[in-house]
Design an enzyme around this catalytic site. Structure first.
Site, mmCIF file in Angstrom:
data_model
loop_
_atom_site.group_PDB
_atom_site.id
_atom_site.type_symbol
_atom_site.label_atom_id
_atom_site.label_comp_id
_atom_site.label_asym_id
_atom_site.label_seq_id
_atom_site.Cartn_x
_atom_site.Cartn_y
_atom_site.Cartn_z
ATOM 1 C CG ASP A 15 -1.698 -1.254 1.437
ATOM 2 O OD1 ASP A 15 -2.129 -1.840 0.437
ATOM 3 O OD2 ASP A 15 -1.879 -1.660 2.604
ATOM 4 C CD GLU A 226 -8.885 -2.804 -0.963
ATOM 5 O OE1 GLU A 226 -9.388 -2.893 0.174
ATOM 6 O OE2 GLU A 226 -8.099 -3.666 -1.415
HETATM 7 O O1 FUB Z 1 -3.175 -3.588 3.541
HETATM 8 C C1 FUB Z 1 -4.473 -3.848 4.009
HETATM 9 C C2 FUB Z 1 -5.476 -3.560 2.942
HETATM 10 O O2 FUB Z 1 -5.183 -4.334 1.783
HETATM 11 C C3 FUB Z 1 -5.455 -2.145 2.430
HETATM 12 O O3 FUB Z 1 -6.078 -1.243 3.289
HETATM 13 C C4 FUB Z 1 -6.125 -2.333 1.125
HETATM 14 O O4 FUB Z 1 -6.034 -1.248 0.266
HETATM 15 C C5 FUB Z 1 -5.449 -3.588 0.617
HETATM 16 O O5 FUB Z 1 -4.234 -3.301 -0.016
#
Ligand code: FUB
Length: 325
Positions: A15, A226
């Site tokens: 991320d 997301e």
């Molecule tokens: O790293 C945890 C979660 O996985 C993140 O918040 C999302 O965007 C995905 O990458």
């Protein structure tokens, strides 16, 4: 360093939110850790509990400096677990680290921690940002100094619980909208203190260029899941995101940081591992995509590694990962 090389190999990272601060590239990633928790749609296997900051003299440098742990779960009074994807911003000489985590009731909220340098350390506020919820904060500071916080994620990110403006735990199992329009990511204008919302939380509207209407929830190849990111190129605002269960990074373009944004295409095809998440940063006039995959762990979804590659814009402003002739 080639495009396929993980930037960081001594710890697992994911991320990546990259920024150019003081002539260096700073990377604010999640710090992935091993766990026995079996993969599930709730994302319990992403059990991270602290953050490191990394920096490079340029995106092409072979040397990545690990500035060490800059914030720990035990130092944040409101957090119970899961320090997920962070971002950072600077204003008036201070640096702000934004991070999502579950509060003591298991609800994802967004916190902020403040430091005097891009590499931290960061001191967290006692409570999460009032009115914040869900995951994956991304802060964009426009040329006029106005700052915006984008956030949201469906499924384990709980955005489906917030359709009424209040947290409804029973909506969790729906995972996303059941019919009609897909759920929208969110944005709020930040106050000058960078720690509170100056506006109500608004929907970030992403339009289908064919219909000029928001995507329907069943359009899993293009709807928001997301990993929001906002950057500005040539006077236009680019909102980019992950499609989650179809594993694409996509972008949409608008004339205002508040949208609406019209879908522009894909930035990246699926990578090794379930999640895909990114940032886009300018360094000395060239543009770079920071992203992750799970290649360093041989494909374990929760043990990821940050990479970077150059991107370009065609004459119409479309993003391309292939260098123009
Ligand atoms: O790293 C945890 C979660 O996985 C993140 O918040 C999302 O965007 C995905 O990458």
């Amino acid at each position: 360093m080639s495009d396929a090389t993980p930037l960081i190999t001594h710890v697992y990272t994911a991320d990546p939110s990259a920024h150019t601060f003081n002539g260096r590239v700073y990377i604010y990633p999640s710090h992935d850790i091993p766990t026995d928790i079996v993969d599930n749609d709730n994302g319990d296997q992403y059990a991270m509990n602290d953050y490191h900051v990394f920096s490079m003299s340029s995106p092409e440098s072979d040397e990545v400096i690990d500035h060490g742990v800059v914030l720990k779960q035990e130092d944040v009074p409101w957090v119970s677990k899961q320090l997920w994807a962070p971002d950072a911003a600077t204003k008036d000489g201070k640096y702000y680290l934004y991070f999502p985590a579950r509060d003591k009731e298991g609800i994802f909220r967004i916190g902020v921690a403040v430091g005097d340098a891009p590499e931290g350390p960061f001191k967290p506020d006692e409570n999460y940002i009032p009115g914040s919820y869900s995951i994956d904060p991304a802060c964009f500071v426009d040329d006029d100094g106005k700052a915006y916080l984008y956030f949201g994620g469906i499924w384990g990110g709980q955005l489906q619980c917030w359709t009424t403006g209040k947290f409804v735990r029973e909506h969790y199992e729906n995972m996303e909208a059941q019919s009609g329009e897909a759920l929208s990511p969110r944005v709020a204008v930040l106050n000058d203190d960078m720690r509170t919302f100056a506006s109500e939380v608004k929907n970030v509207v992403i339009l289908d260029p064919e219909t000029n209407k928001p995507f329907l929830h069943e359009d899993h190849a293009r709807r928001f899941f997301e990993a929001a990111w906002l950057h500005k190129y040539n006077g236009k605002y680019y909102f980019s995101y992950s499609t989650g269960d179809t594993h694409y990074l996509c972008y949409a373009v608008g004339d205002s940081p508040l949208g609406p944004f019209t879908y522009g295409g894909r930035i990246l095809e699926p990578v090794v591992g379930w999640t895909t998440h990114h940032s886009i940063v300018e360094f000395e006039g060239r543009w770079w995509l920071y992203y992750h995959d799970a290649s360093l762990s041989g494909g374990k979804n929760h043990l990821r590694c940050v990479k970077r590659r150059e991107i370009w814009y065609d004459p119409e402003g479309k993003i391309t990962v292939v260098k123009p002739e």
